[in-house]
Motif scaffolding. Structure first.
Motif, short mmCIF file in Angstrom:
data_model
loop_
_atom_site.label_atom_id
_atom_site.label_comp_id
_atom_site.label_asym_id
_atom_site.label_seq_id
_atom_site.Cartn_x
_atom_site.Cartn_y
_atom_site.Cartn_z
N LEU A 95 -1.65 5.53 1.29
CA LEU A 95 -0.64 5.69 2.34
C LEU A 95 -1.25 5.52 3.73
O LEU A 95 -0.69 4.84 4.59
N VAL A 96 -2.41 6.14 3.94
CA VAL A 96 -3.06 6.03 5.24
C VAL A 96 -3.46 4.58 5.52
O VAL A 96 -3.29 4.06 6.64
N ALA A 97 -3.97 3.90 4.49
CA ALA A 97 -4.32 2.48 4.66
C ALA A 97 -3.07 1.66 4.97
O ALA A 97 -3.12 0.70 5.75
N GLY A 98 -1.94 2.02 4.36
CA GLY A 98 -0.70 1.32 4.65
C GLY A 98 -0.27 1.47 6.09
O GLY A 98 0.19 0.51 6.72
N HIS A 99 -0.44 2.66 6.66
CA HIS A 99 -0.13 2.85 8.08
C HIS A 99 -1.04 2.00 8.96
O HIS A 99 -0.61 1.44 9.97
N GLY A 100 -2.31 1.92 8.56
CA GLY A 100 -3.23 1.07 9.33
C GLY A 100 -2.83 -0.39 9.28
O GLY A 100 -2.87 -1.09 10.31
N ALA A 101 -2.43 -0.87 8.10
CA ALA A 101 -1.99 -2.27 7.98
C ALA A 101 -0.72 -2.51 8.79
O ALA A 101 -0.55 -3.58 9.40
N LEU A 102 0.17 -1.52 8.82
CA LEU A 102 1.40 -1.68 9.61
C LEU A 102 1.08 -1.72 11.10
O LEU A 102 1.71 -2.47 11.86
N ALA A 103 0.09 -0.93 11.54
CA ALA A 103 -0.32 -0.99 12.94
C ALA A 103 -0.89 -2.36 13.29
O ALA A 103 -0.61 -2.91 14.36
N VAL A 104 -1.67 -2.94 12.37
CA VAL A 104 -2.19 -4.29 12.59
C VAL A 104 -1.04 -5.29 12.69
O VAL A 104 -1.03 -6.19 13.54
N LEU A 110 0.83 -1.21 0.00
CA LEU A 110 0.00 0.00 0.00
C LEU A 110 0.86 1.26 0.00
O LEU A 110 0.57 2.23 -0.71
N HIS A 111 1.92 1.25 0.78
CA HIS A 111 2.82 2.41 0.80
C HIS A 111 3.51 2.60 -0.55
O HIS A 111 3.65 3.74 -1.02
N ALA A 112 3.94 1.51 -1.15
CA ALA A 112 4.58 1.62 -2.46
C ALA A 112 3.60 2.14 -3.50
O ALA A 112 3.96 2.99 -4.35
N ALA A 113 2.36 1.66 -3.45
CA ALA A 113 1.36 2.15 -4.40
C ALA A 113 1.05 3.62 -4.14
O ALA A 113 0.89 4.41 -5.10
N GLY A 114 0.95 4.00 -2.87
CA GLY A 114 0.67 5.39 -2.55
C GLY A 114 1.77 6.33 -2.99
O GLY A 114 1.51 7.49 -3.34
N ALA A 115 3.01 5.84 -2.98
CA ALA A 115 4.12 6.67 -3.44
C ALA A 115 4.20 6.76 -4.95
O ALA A 115 4.92 7.61 -5.48
N SER A 116 3.47 5.89 -5.65
CA SER A 116 3.56 5.83 -7.11
C SER A 116 2.45 6.59 -7.80
O SER A 116 2.52 6.83 -9.01
N VAL A 117 1.38 6.93 -7.07
CA VAL A 117 0.27 7.67 -7.66
C VAL A 117 0.12 8.98 -6.92
O VAL A 117 0.57 9.12 -5.77
N PRO A 118 -0.51 9.99 -7.55
CA PRO A 118 -0.60 11.31 -6.91
C PRO A 118 -1.36 11.27 -5.59
O PRO A 118 -2.40 10.64 -5.47
N VAL A 119 -0.82 11.96 -4.59
CA VAL A 119 -1.50 12.09 -3.31
C VAL A 119 -2.37 13.33 -3.28
O VAL A 119 -3.23 13.47 -2.41
N VAL A 120 -2.13 14.23 -4.22
CA VAL A 120 -2.94 15.45 -4.36
C VAL A 120 -3.34 15.55 -5.83
O VAL A 120 -2.51 15.36 -6.73
N ALA A 121 -4.61 15.83 -6.06
CA ALA A 121 -5.12 15.87 -7.43
C ALA A 121 -4.42 16.97 -8.23
O ALA A 121 -4.19 18.08 -7.73
N ASP A 122 -4.09 16.64 -9.49
CA ASP A 122 -3.49 17.60 -10.43
C ASP A 122 -2.19 18.19 -9.89
O ASP A 122 -1.92 19.38 -10.05
N ALA A 123 -1.39 17.37 -9.21
CA ALA A 123 -0.12 17.85 -8.66
C ALA A 123 0.89 16.71 -8.69
O ALA A 123 0.55 15.55 -8.92
N ALA A 124 2.14 17.04 -8.47
CA ALA A 124 3.21 16.05 -8.56
C ALA A 124 4.25 16.32 -7.49
O ALA A 124 4.30 17.41 -6.92
#
Length: 598
Positions: free
Chosen positions: A143-152, A46-60
Motif C-alpha cells: 500500500l505504501v509503495a502504491g502511494h509512492g507510485a501515485l505520487a510519481v 500495488l494498492h489492489a495487491a495490498g488490499a488482498s494480502v494481510p497488512v498486519v501479521a496473523d490478522a484479518a
C-alpha cells in the motif's frame, strides 16, 4: 491544413518543417502523460495487491473489503485512462494530479498500522481482537509503495500538463471558450468551501463503535502518526483546490477536482462500509460530511461553460488565470475569518471534556489562549469589510491565522491526554469539535487570503509607484534577527512551574508541538517574503507575525493562573524580543515607503 493556424498547407511557407516539429512536440508531450498513466496503473496494482494480502501479521480485516478497496484503487487510473482515450489530455492529467495530492497523507495514515495497528481505526484492513501489537505484513508495504507510485504519477502529470500548454486539447478549449473565466469566478468559493468541509469530515471520527478494541476517535484524539496523516490530507485539500482553480487551464482544473474527489472517497468510503458491515460499529457524521463535499466537487467538475462560448467569436481566454475580483475575495476571506473566530470562541467557552459523574471535568488551561487567537483573527477579518483598510490588513491575516493552530493544538492536548487514559471515564466534549472546526476554518482563511494576495499582486501595476517596488534589503538585518528569535521563542516554554513540562519543538514533542511548528514555519515564511514584498504589505506581514508571537507570549497571563507557582520562562522574553524586532522591521518598511516620495 496547418494544425495551428488553420490555413491551407500550400499557403504557409515551410509548412512541412513547422508541422513536423509540432507533431514531434505533441508526440513527446503525449509520451509524458502516458508515462504518468503507466505509473498510476502500477499504483493501482500495488494498492489492489495490498488490499488482498494481510497488512498486519496473523490478522484479518473486519469485513470482506477486498473488492471495494480494489475498485477504489483502480479509480484514478481508470478515469484518467478513459479521459485520455477520449482525447481530453489535460483533464486526464488533472485527475492524476488531484489523486496524487492526497497520496503523502494517505501513506502516513497507512504507516500507523506499522506504528500501532490497534490504534489505526482501519477495520477495512485490520480489525483488532486483542491488545497485542502485531508486526506489519506485506500488504502494508504494498500500500505504501502504491502511494509512492501515485505520487510519481502526479509529478509526471504536472509535467505533461505544462508541456501541453501550447498545444492543449483544441476541442476542449473551443468548447469552453472564454466562459472558462466565468466558470472559475463562479465556482472558486464553492470549491474552497467544499474542500474545507471535506477536510473537516475526514478529521472527524470515521465511525461510532461499541467494540472495546476499536475505540472510535477523531483525528486529534488519535495517535500522532495518524494525526499527521490526517493533517496532511486536510491541508492538501484546500491548497490543491486553490491551485487547480487558479491554474489557467479549465479542463485541467476540472480533472483535478475529480481527482481530489476520488482521493477523498478512497479515505471516506471504507469507513462507511466498515460502519455498515461490522456489528459493533455504526455510521458517524464525519465520512458522510466528506462524501457530501465529494459530491459538490464532482458537480463543479462536471459543470461546463455556457453554450454561449460555442457561438462567441471572442478570443479564447481559457489559458488565463481568472479568479474572482479582489473585493469579492477580500469579502470571502473576511467571512471565513469571522466564522473561524466564532468557532474559536465556542471552542474556548464550551467543555473540552465531559464526565458521567457529578464531579466536573477538568478544563483546558489553554482555552483563553484560543479565545485570544480567535479575537485576533476575527478583528482582522472584520477589517477586511472596510475597503480603505482591507488591503493593508489582508497580509497580516495571512500570517495571523496560524495563531488559532498554535492555541488550538494546546487546547486539544487536554482532551487527547484525558481520554487516552486506560479505564478512564472522561470523554470528549463539544469544545473539541468547535476547536478543530476553528483550526480548519483558519486554514481555509489562509488559503483564501493567499489567493486574494495573488490577485492583488497582479494588479500592482495599477497602484502607486511606492507600492510597486519591494521593501528592499534594508529589512534584512531586523527580519533575520526576528526569525532567529521567533524560532527560539516558539521552541522554549513561556510558562514554567513545578511538575509542569511544556511541549516544545526539539524536546517533549507532543500535540501542542504541531501548532508550534506551524507557527514557526509561518513566521519564518513572513520574514522571508517581507523584503521582497511591497513596503505596506511587508509591514503588514511583519505585524501579523508579531501578533502570532503576542498570542504565544500571552500564555503566561492567560494560562499561568491554572498552574501553582507559575513564572515566566525564557520563551516569554524571547517572544517579546522577537516582537520588538518585527515591529522595528515593519517601521523600516513603512519609512522606506515614505522615502520613495509618497
Amino acid at each position: 491544413m496547418d494544425v495551428r493556424s488553420g490555413h491551407p498547407a500550400e499557403a504557409v511557407p515551410g509548412w512541412d518543417t513547422v508541422n513536423t516539429r509540432l507533431l514531434a512536440d505533441v508526440e513527446r508531450r503525449s509520451t509524458t502523460l502516458l508515462a504518468a498513466l503507466a505509473a498510476a496503473i502500477v499504483a493501482a496494482g500495488l494498492h489492489a495487491a495490498g488490499a488482498s494480502v494481510p497488512v498486519v501479521a496473523d490478522a484479518a480485516p473486519g469485513f470482506r473489503s477486498g473488492p471495494l478497496l480494489i475498485v477504489l484503487a483502480l479509480l484514478p487510473a481508470a478515469v484518467s485512462g478513459a479521459l485520455l482515450l477520449s482525447g481530453r489530455h489535460n483533464a486526464a492529467a488533472g485527475v492524476l494530479v488531484g489523486a496524487a495530492a492526497l497520496a503523502p497523507g494517505r501513506a502516513v495514515l497507512d504507516l500507523q498500522l506499522a506504528a500501532d495497528p490497534g490504534a489505526a481505526l482501519r477495520p477495512e484492513l485490520y480489525l483488532p481482537g486483542d491488545l497485542l501489537r502485531h508486526p506489519p505484513g506485506a500488504g502494508l508495504w504494498l500500500l505504501v509503495a502504491g502511494h509512492g507510485a501515485l505520487a510519481v504519477a502526479g509529478l509526471l502529470a504536472v509535467r505533461a500538463a505544462r508541456e501541453r500548454a501550447d498545444v492543449a486539447d483544441a476541442g476542449e478549449r473551443a468548447t469552453d471558450g472564454h466562459d472558462v473565466a466565468t466558470w472559475r469566478q463562479r465556482w472558486l468559493f464553492v470549491v474552497m468551501v467544499a474542500a474545507v468541509v471535506a477536510a473537516s469530515g475526514l478529521l472527524m471520527a470515521p465511525f461510532a463503535s461499541g467494540d472495546v478494541y476499536l475505540l472510535a476517535r477523531n483525528a486529534f484524539e488519535g495517535p500522532a502518526v495518524a494525526l499527521t496523516g490526517y493533517l496532511l490530507v486536510a491541508a492538501a485539500l484546500p491548497l490543491a483546490a486553490a491551485l487547480f482553480m487558479t491554474s489557467g487551464n479549465g479542463p485541467f482544473a476540472r480533472g483535478g477536482l475529480g481527482g481530489l474527489a476520488i482521493g477523498v472517497a478512497c479515505v471516506a468510503v471504507p469507513s462507511v462500509a466498515a460502519a455498515a458491515s461490522i456489528d459493533a460499529t455504526s455510521v458517524s457524521s464525519g465520512p458522510v460530511v466528506a462524501l457530501v463535499a465529494v459530491a459538490v466537487l464532482l458537480a463543479v467538475a462536471f459543470v461546463r461553460a455556457s453554450a454561449r462560448a460555442e457561438r462567441d467569436d471572442s478570443p479564447d481566454r481559457s489559458g488565463e488565470v481568472a479568479v474572482p475580483g479582489q473585493r469579492r475575495l477580500l469579502t470571502a476571506t473576511g467571512v471565513l475569518a469571522v466564522l473561524t473566530a466564532l468557532a474559536a470562541a465556542a471552542g474556548s467557552l464550551t467543555a473540552q471534556l465531559s464526565s458521567p459523574g457529578p464531579a466536573p471535568a477538568p478544563e483546558s488551561p489553554a482555552r483563553w489562549l484560543l479565545l485570544a487567537a480567535g479575537v485576533l483573527v476575527g478583528a482582522l477579518g472584520l477589517g477586511l469589510f472596510v475597503p480603505r483598510v482591507a488591503i493593508v490588513l489582508r497580509p497580516a491575516l495571512t500570517v495571523a491565522w496560524v495563531g488559532v493552530l498554535l492555541a488550538g493544538t494546546a487546547v486539544l492536548d487536554t482532551a487527547i491526554t484525558a481520554t487516552g487514559v486506560p479505564g478512564g471515564s472522561l470523554s470528549s466534549g463539544p469544545g473539541v469539535l468547535w476547536t478543530w472546526l476553528a483550526m480548519c476554518g483558519a486554514a481555509a482563511t489562509a488559503c483564501c487570503s493567499v489567493i486574494a494576495g495573488m490577485v492583488e499582486r497582479e494588479d500592482a501595476d495599477g497602484l502607486d509607484p511606492a507600492d510597486g517596488t519591494g521593501a528592499g534589503m534594508n529589512l534584512l538585518t531586523p527580519v533575520t534577527a526576528a526569525a532567529v528569535l521567533a524560532v527560539a521563542a516558539l521552541g522554549t516554554p513561556v510558562v514554567t512551574a513545578a511538575d509542569y513540562i511544556a511541549a516544545g519543538l526539539w524536546s517533549d514533542f507532543g500535540t501542542p508541538s504541531w501548532g508550534l511548528l506551524a507557527a514557526a514555519l509561518t513566521v519564518l515564511g513572513a520574514t522571508v517574503l517581507a523584503p521582497r514584498s511591497r513596503p505596506r504589505q511587508a509591514a503588514a506581514l511583519l505585524a501579523g507575525a508579531a501578533g502570532v508571537l503576542a498570542v504565544h507570549a500571552s500564555a503566561l497571563p492567560l494560562t499561568g493562573s491554572h498552574l501553582p507557582d507559575a513564572c515566566a520562562g525564557i520563551g516569554l522574553w524571547l517572544s517579546l524580543a522577537a516582537i520588538a524586532a518585527l515591529l522595528v522591521a515593519a517601521a523600516i518598511a513603512l519609512a522606506g515607503r515614505r522615502g520613495t516620495g509618497e
